[in-house]
Design a protein around this motif. Structure first.
Motif, short mmCIF file in Angstrom:
data_model
loop_
_atom_site.label_atom_id
_atom_site.label_comp_id
_atom_site.label_asym_id
_atom_site.label_seq_id
_atom_site.Cartn_x
_atom_site.Cartn_y
_atom_site.Cartn_z
N GLU A 28 11.41 3.54 16.22
CA GLU A 28 11.37 2.11 16.48
C GLU A 28 10.98 1.88 17.94
O GLU A 28 11.42 2.62 18.81
CB GLU A 28 12.76 1.53 16.21
CG GLU A 28 12.85 0.04 16.32
CD GLU A 28 14.26 -0.43 15.96
OE1 GLU A 28 14.93 -0.92 16.87
OE2 GLU A 28 14.65 -0.31 14.79
N LEU B 136 11.15 -0.69 21.12
CA LEU B 136 11.95 -1.80 21.65
C LEU B 136 11.21 -2.38 22.84
O LEU B 136 10.80 -1.66 23.74
CB LEU B 136 13.33 -1.29 22.07
CG LEU B 136 14.28 -2.28 22.71
CD1 LEU B 136 14.71 -3.33 21.69
CD2 LEU B 136 15.49 -1.56 23.26
N TYR C 40 12.41 -7.84 21.37
CA TYR C 40 11.76 -7.73 20.08
C TYR C 40 11.54 -6.27 19.76
O TYR C 40 11.47 -5.42 20.63
CB TYR C 40 10.47 -8.57 20.00
CG TYR C 40 9.47 -8.38 21.10
CD1 TYR C 40 8.33 -7.61 20.90
CD2 TYR C 40 9.63 -9.02 22.33
CE1 TYR C 40 7.40 -7.46 21.90
CE2 TYR C 40 8.70 -8.87 23.33
CZ TYR C 40 7.58 -8.09 23.12
OH TYR C 40 6.66 -7.94 24.11
N ARG C 41 11.49 -5.98 18.47
CA ARG C 41 11.42 -4.61 17.99
C ARG C 41 10.26 -4.45 17.02
O ARG C 41 9.88 -5.41 16.35
CB ARG C 41 12.72 -4.26 17.26
CG ARG C 41 13.93 -4.30 18.14
CD ARG C 41 15.24 -4.17 17.35
NE ARG C 41 16.37 -4.32 18.23
CZ ARG C 41 16.94 -3.32 18.91
NH1 ARG C 41 16.49 -2.09 18.76
NH2 ARG C 41 17.96 -3.55 19.71
N CYS D 295 8.74 -1.60 14.00
CA CYS D 295 9.02 -0.43 13.17
C CYS D 295 7.86 -0.27 12.18
O CYS D 295 7.37 -1.25 11.63
CB CYS D 295 10.35 -0.60 12.45
SG CYS D 295 11.02 0.91 11.76
N ASP E 99 16.25 -9.96 18.86
CA ASP E 99 17.01 -8.97 18.10
C ASP E 99 17.66 -7.93 19.03
O ASP E 99 17.38 -6.73 18.93
CB ASP E 99 16.06 -8.29 17.10
CG ASP E 99 16.76 -7.47 16.04
OD1 ASP E 99 17.98 -7.58 15.90
OD2 ASP E 99 16.06 -6.71 15.34
N GLY F 264 19.65 -5.21 17.21
CA GLY F 264 18.92 -4.53 16.16
C GLY F 264 19.32 -4.92 14.74
O GLY F 264 18.87 -4.31 13.78
N MET G 231 16.31 -5.92 12.52
CA MET G 231 15.49 -4.78 12.11
C MET G 231 16.25 -3.90 11.12
O MET G 231 15.64 -3.34 10.21
CB MET G 231 15.04 -3.96 13.33
CG MET G 231 14.05 -2.87 12.98
SD MET G 231 12.51 -3.46 12.16
CE MET G 231 11.58 -4.06 13.56
#
Length: 177
Positions: free
Chosen positions: A5, A7, A17-18, A20, A114, A117, A120
């Motif tokens: 992931e 970050l 924000y993330r 994936c 987020d 997390g 996500m």
């Protein structure tokens, strides 16, 4: 999730924000329905149209800035992010072109605001697919599709100046109708 992931911390605000990356996804149609109903809080896009993490960063920063200044053209931060990745001015076309389809096997998921997390984690639990290292994003890029979308030649796409990222960054400075 470490290397699985990415970050990012917003420069224009303190929002996290993330990103994936998923492959072998088998429930794309269900995911689109969940997005449409508003029960899945993320942007799900086709990774083949993404040249690299800098493109994500530029589109996300622009979306965050527009959210902060209350100048978004779309209904939420997720769709604003997608709209920022599209080179034209039509929101519906941006969503059709950049967002996943019912048949998408590879998916790039982005969650905004987020920090812990949780969003996500919900996305990862909802997607029936294999999480792959974020570093593989460029492996999924399709140069021909990117060139066609941004109307670039292959030489321009591979120039030292990342023209795709430059376009995304500049689009936030140009007033869209």
């Amino acid at each position: 999730m470490g290397e699985l992931e990415a970050l990012f911390e917003g420069l224009c605000c303190a929002k996290v924000y993330r990103a994936c990356l998923f492959s072998e996804v088998s429930n794309s149609k269900k995911l689109k329905e969940l997005l449409f109903m508003g029960t899945l809080d993320c942007a799900l896009i086709k990774p083949n149209l993404i040249r690299g993490s800098d493109q994500i960063f530029c589109a996300a920063e622009s979306a965050l800035l527009k959210e902060l200044s209350k100048t978004m053209k779309t209904k939420n931060i997720n769709t604003e992010f997608i709209f920022n990745l599209y080179p034209e001015h039509q929101i519906s076309e941006a969503l059709k072109c950049i967002s996943i389809t019912d048949q998408s096997n590879d998916i790039l998921a982005i969650t905004f605001d987020d920090p812990d997390g949780a969003k996500m984690t919900n996305v990862r639990q909802t997607i029936d697919g294999k999480i792959i290292p974020f570093a593989r994003l460029t492996d999924l890029s399709d140069e021909k599709s990117i060139c066609a979308l941004y109307k670039l030649t292959e030489t321009e796409l591979n120039s030292p100046a990342n023209l795709v990222c430059s376009y995304v960054a500049m689009s936030s400075l140009v007033q869209r109708a």
